[in-house]
Design a protein around this motif. Structure first.
Motif, PDB file in Angstrom:
ATOM      1  N   PHE A  52       0.678  -1.306  -0.038  1.00  0.00           N
ATOM      2  CA  PHE A  52      -0.008  -0.048  -0.002  1.00  0.00           C
ATOM      3  C   PHE A  52       0.918   1.452  -0.091  1.00  0.00           C
ATOM      4  O   PHE A  52       0.761   1.969  -0.845  1.00  0.00           O
ATOM      5  N   LEU A  53       1.881   1.053   0.676  1.00  0.00           N
ATOM      6  CA  LEU A  53       2.692   2.251   1.049  1.00  0.00           C
ATOM      7  C   LEU A  53       3.506   2.649  -0.162  1.00  0.00           C
ATOM      8  O   LEU A  53       3.656   4.007  -0.600  1.00  0.00           O
ATOM      9  N   VAL A 112      -0.170   6.772   5.006  1.00  0.00           N
ATOM     10  CA  VAL A 112       0.300   6.358   6.259  1.00  0.00           C
ATOM     11  C   VAL A 112      -0.492   6.385   7.359  1.00  0.00           C
ATOM     12  O   VAL A 112      -0.579   5.269   8.042  1.00  0.00           O
ATOM     13  N   THR A 113      -1.107   7.416   7.467  1.00  0.00           N
ATOM     14  CA  THR A 113      -2.068   7.781   8.559  1.00  0.00           C
ATOM     15  C   THR A 113      -3.239   6.667   8.423  1.00  0.00           C
ATOM     16  O   THR A 113      -3.537   6.137   9.271  1.00  0.00           O
ATOM     17  N   ASP A 114      -3.856   6.602   7.125  1.00  0.00           N
ATOM     18  CA  ASP A 114      -5.048   5.568   6.875  1.00  0.00           C
ATOM     19  C   ASP A 114      -4.378   4.250   7.120  1.00  0.00           C
ATOM     20  O   ASP A 114      -5.361   3.629   7.805  1.00  0.00           O
ATOM     21  N   VAL A 115      -3.375   3.878   6.964  1.00  0.00           N
ATOM     22  CA  VAL A 115      -2.805   2.618   7.022  1.00  0.00           C
ATOM     23  C   VAL A 115      -2.865   2.164   8.471  1.00  0.00           C
ATOM     24  O   VAL A 115      -3.062   1.172   9.050  1.00  0.00           O
ATOM     25  N   ARG A 116      -2.118   3.124   9.060  1.00  0.00           N
ATOM     26  CA  ARG A 116      -1.948   3.078  10.496  1.00  0.00           C
ATOM     27  C   ARG A 116      -3.407   2.538  11.343  1.00  0.00           C
ATOM     28  O   ARG A 116      -3.395   1.866  12.146  1.00  0.00           O
ATOM     29  N   GLY A 117      -4.497   3.298  10.848  1.00  0.00           N
ATOM     30  CA  GLY A 117      -5.601   2.875  11.433  1.00  0.00           C
ATOM     31  C   GLY A 117      -6.360   1.576  11.365  1.00  0.00           C
ATOM     32  O   GLY A 117      -7.135   1.519  11.996  1.00  0.00           O
ATOM     33  N   LEU A 118      -5.851   1.004  10.394  1.00  0.00           N
ATOM     34  CA  LEU A 118      -6.441  -0.161  10.045  1.00  0.00           C
ATOM     35  C   LEU A 118      -5.393  -1.622  10.854  1.00  0.00           C
ATOM     36  O   LEU A 118      -6.206  -2.598  10.755  1.00  0.00           O
ATOM     37  N   LEU A 119      -4.536  -0.752  11.602  1.00  0.00           N
ATOM     38  CA  LEU A 119      -3.549  -2.038  11.994  1.00  0.00           C
ATOM     39  C   LEU A 119      -3.982  -2.384  13.493  1.00  0.00           C
ATOM     40  O   LEU A 119      -4.216  -1.473  14.028  1.00  0.00           O
ATOM     41  N   LEU A 130       3.789  -1.527  11.628  1.00  0.00           N
ATOM     42  CA  LEU A 130       4.239  -0.395  10.760  1.00  0.00           C
ATOM     43  C   LEU A 130       5.508   0.076  11.191  1.00  0.00           C
ATOM     44  O   LEU A 130       6.432   0.228  10.231  1.00  0.00           O
ATOM     45  N   ASN A 131       5.842   0.457  12.489  1.00  0.00           N
ATOM     46  CA  ASN A 131       7.011   0.950  12.794  1.00  0.00           C
ATOM     47  C   ASN A 131       8.252  -0.178  12.476  1.00  0.00           C
ATOM     48  O   ASN A 131       9.226   0.559  12.198  1.00  0.00           O
TER      49      ASN A 131
END
Length: 288
Positions: free
Chosen positions: A16-17, A29-36, A42-43
């Motif tokens: 995705f990124l 990045v912000t949107d994907v972080r919310g799905l994890l 992610l880190n």
């Protein structure tokens, strides 16, 4: 996440990124972080993923202590956080997570090939003039090295236009490898042109193109003359590509997009939305 392993999740997130449209990486990045399920997934992959994205996008930065721009590219990568600025004879330290320059140092003897610097500098000057004339928000970085008995000059060019208030962003990237003898003769150019445009008002449309080119220019033993010939060949090739791209856009607008939907509804009349709203409001009042 069911039976999906953490390794699978990281692989999906990375995909995705790396495919984020230009100018929208942080938003993705912000949107994907919310799905994890947790940030650690992610880190753990962020340093490598951010670095891969930034170098692939030819991110543009200001050269420390100079007026020119420098591109963050894999061609100029010395290590994970250091990138060559041949025009400034320096090495730039770059933070991939924050996407900013953190420092610089003088380039060492083995980081710049001084045997070809005369040619590299000439190509650099010609390329800077070309980009300044034809790319409003463009930057170019030129690298040089000796390969066998040949001079190899690599021209990396990037130009972007970000307009999120009108829901579109785009970036042009091209790379040209010029190989020739310092004594003159043909200059063999191999190029790659990549364009990515994202339009997302009331929809999600992307144009992505990746085109390879092979050209020949006539070189001489004079660095400036060889550089002018090579950059003129690049200029003509990119202008031809621009023209074909514009023609494709016109075709999409005039035929392809129109074929995707009816001009009028089945009844052959336009829908009067305000009148329908009046009917709806009248019906609701009648029920009361």
């Amino acid at each position: 996440m069911g039976d999906v392993s953490n390794e699978d999740i990281v692989e999906i997130v990375t995909g995705f990124l790396l495919n984020s449209p230009p100018g929208e990486f942080i938003e993705v990045v912000t949107d994907v972080r919310g799905l994890l399920p947790n940030d650690s997934l992610l880190n753990s992959s962020a340093p490598a993923t951010f670095r891969a994205y930034n170098t692939d996008q030819y991110l543009e930065v200001q050269a420390p202590g100079a007026s020119h721009k420098v591109l963050i590219t894999s061609e100029g990568e010395i290590n994970n956080n250091e990138y060559l600025d041949p025009r400034g004879n320096q090495v730039i330290q770059f933070d991939h997570i924050r996407q900013e320059v953190t420092g610089s140092r003088p380039a060492s003897g083995n980081e710049i090939d001084h045997d070809v610097e005369q040619f590299r500098s000439a190509f650099d000057n010609a390329a800077q003039a070309y980009v300044s004339e034809h790319y409003q928000a463009g930057a170019v970085t030129v690298y040089g090295k000796k390969e066998g008995g040949s001079v190899v000059i690599t021209v990396c060019l990037s130009s972007y236009r970000f307009n999120p208030s009108n829901y579109w962003n785009g970036r042009w990237r091209s790379q040209w490898t010029c190989k020739f003898s310092s004594g003159g003769g043909n200059i063999n150019l191999s190029g790659q042109i990549r364009v990515n445009v994202h339009y997302y008002e009331d929809g999600n449309v992307q144009l992505t193109t990746d085109t390879s080119k092979s050209l020949t220019a006539t070189g001489t033993s004079q660095a400036a003359a060889s550089a002018t010939a090579a950059i003129n060949a690049i200029k003509k090739s990119e202008q031809d590509f621009h023209a074909k791209l514009e023609s494709s856009y016109n075709t999409l607008s005039d035929t392809t997009f129109k074929a995707l939907r009816r001009v009028l509804p089945v009844m052959k009349t336009k829908i009067d939305w305000p009148k329908i709203q009046v009917y709806k409001v009248g019906g609701d009042l009648g029920k009361q």
